[in-house]
Motif scaffolding. Structure first.
Motif, PDB file in Angstrom:
ATOM      1  N   MET A   1       0.836  -1.200   0.012  1.00  0.00           N
ATOM      2  CA  MET A   1       0.052   0.021   0.004  1.00  0.00           C
ATOM      3  C   MET A   1       0.803   1.378  -0.007  1.00  0.00           C
ATOM      4  O   MET A   1       1.257   1.750   1.081  1.00  0.00           O
ATOM      5  CB  MET A   1      -0.784  -0.003   1.299  1.00  0.00           C
ATOM      6  N   LYS A 118      -0.175  -1.740  -5.207  1.00  0.00           N
ATOM      7  CA  LYS A 118      -1.688  -1.950  -5.333  1.00  0.00           C
ATOM      8  C   LYS A 118      -1.643  -2.949  -6.295  1.00  0.00           C
ATOM      9  O   LYS A 118      -2.520  -4.226  -6.014  1.00  0.00           O
ATOM     10  CB  LYS A 118      -2.394  -0.640  -5.932  1.00  0.00           C
ATOM     11  N   LEU A 121      -1.398  -6.276  -4.549  1.00  0.00           N
ATOM     12  CA  LEU A 121      -2.547  -6.887  -3.717  1.00  0.00           C
ATOM     13  C   LEU A 121      -3.672  -7.246  -4.718  1.00  0.00           C
ATOM     14  O   LEU A 121      -4.347  -8.075  -4.235  1.00  0.00           O
ATOM     15  CB  LEU A 121      -2.722  -5.632  -2.662  1.00  0.00           C
ATOM     16  N   GLU A 129     -11.178  -4.168  -5.942  1.00  0.00           N
ATOM     17  CA  GLU A 129     -10.637  -2.804  -6.147  1.00  0.00           C
ATOM     18  C   GLU A 129     -11.320  -1.758  -5.431  1.00  0.00           C
ATOM     19  O   GLU A 129     -10.725  -0.836  -4.887  1.00  0.00           O
ATOM     20  CB  GLU A 129     -10.583  -2.470  -7.610  1.00  0.00           C
ATOM     21  N   TYR A 132     -10.415  -1.984  -1.794  1.00  0.00           N
ATOM     22  CA  TYR A 132      -8.886  -1.428  -1.590  1.00  0.00           C
ATOM     23  C   TYR A 132      -9.113  -0.049  -1.418  1.00  0.00           C
ATOM     24  O   TYR A 132      -8.413   0.454  -0.501  1.00  0.00           O
ATOM     25  CB  TYR A 132      -8.161  -1.840  -2.698  1.00  0.00           C
ATOM     26  N   GLN A 136      -7.891   2.518   1.678  1.00  0.00           N
ATOM     27  CA  GLN A 136      -6.898   3.477   1.660  1.00  0.00           C
ATOM     28  C   GLN A 136      -7.245   4.822   1.765  1.00  0.00           C
ATOM     29  O   GLN A 136      -6.578   5.742   2.318  1.00  0.00           O
ATOM     30  CB  GLN A 136      -6.429   3.683  -0.053  1.00  0.00           C
TER      31      GLN A 136
END
Length: 153
Positions: A1, A118, A121, A129, A132, A136
């Motif tokens: 990340m 990214k 991951l 996504e 994610y 974030q």
């Protein structure tokens, strides 16, 4: 990340992390007094050993030697034993280092993993996504279900 999240620049939030205490002057005075006593004791012990090792025979260390029924030879013998033990332990540790280097080799083969991106991951195919992006950008995230274990494929 590799993308950092947003930080709040609120002054109150930053002040909440600062630890505040009220020290009383008498408690700090006791701490200074005990610290001074320990320093004086340590300096006295060092001076006692230096006096005995170099046979200076000053008045105050001589008074301690008489009260403890010791001579300079006793203290020098104790100091020699301490030095022999110190050197022995040091040599044993050097041998242990040499043994470990021969057995396991150098530690240069170890390296730390790189920065997780990214794409790394997403390649794991464990989260979507959109999840994610939520992770974030949000400061606090509350999940109703586990997004990895309970995902719908």
């Amino acid at each position: 990340m590799d993308k950092s999240r947003q930080r709040t620049k609120d002054f109150k939030l930053n002040q909440s992390f600062i630890i505040k205490s009220k020290k009383s002057w008498w408690r700090e005075g006791i701490v200074i007094l005990f610290t001074s006593i320990v320093w004086v004791y340590c300096i006295t012990v060092i001076y006692f050993f230096i006096d005995a090792i170099f046979s200076i025979n000053n008045e105050y260390p001589r008074l301690f030697k008489v009260s403890f029924k010791m001579t300079n030879f006793d203290i020098q013998g104790f100091f020699k034993i301490a030095v022999v033990l110190l050197v022995t332990i040091y040599i044993m540790l050097l041998v242990w280092i040499f043994y470990n280097k021969k057995r396991f080799g150098s530690l240069t083969r170890r390296k730390y993993p790189g920065i997780t991106t990214k794409e790394d991951l997403m390649d794991l195919d464990m989260i979507d996504e959109d999840i994610y992006e939520i992770l974030q950008e949000e400061k606090v995230v509350v999940f109703e279900t586990n997004p990895i274990r309970d995902r719908e494929d």
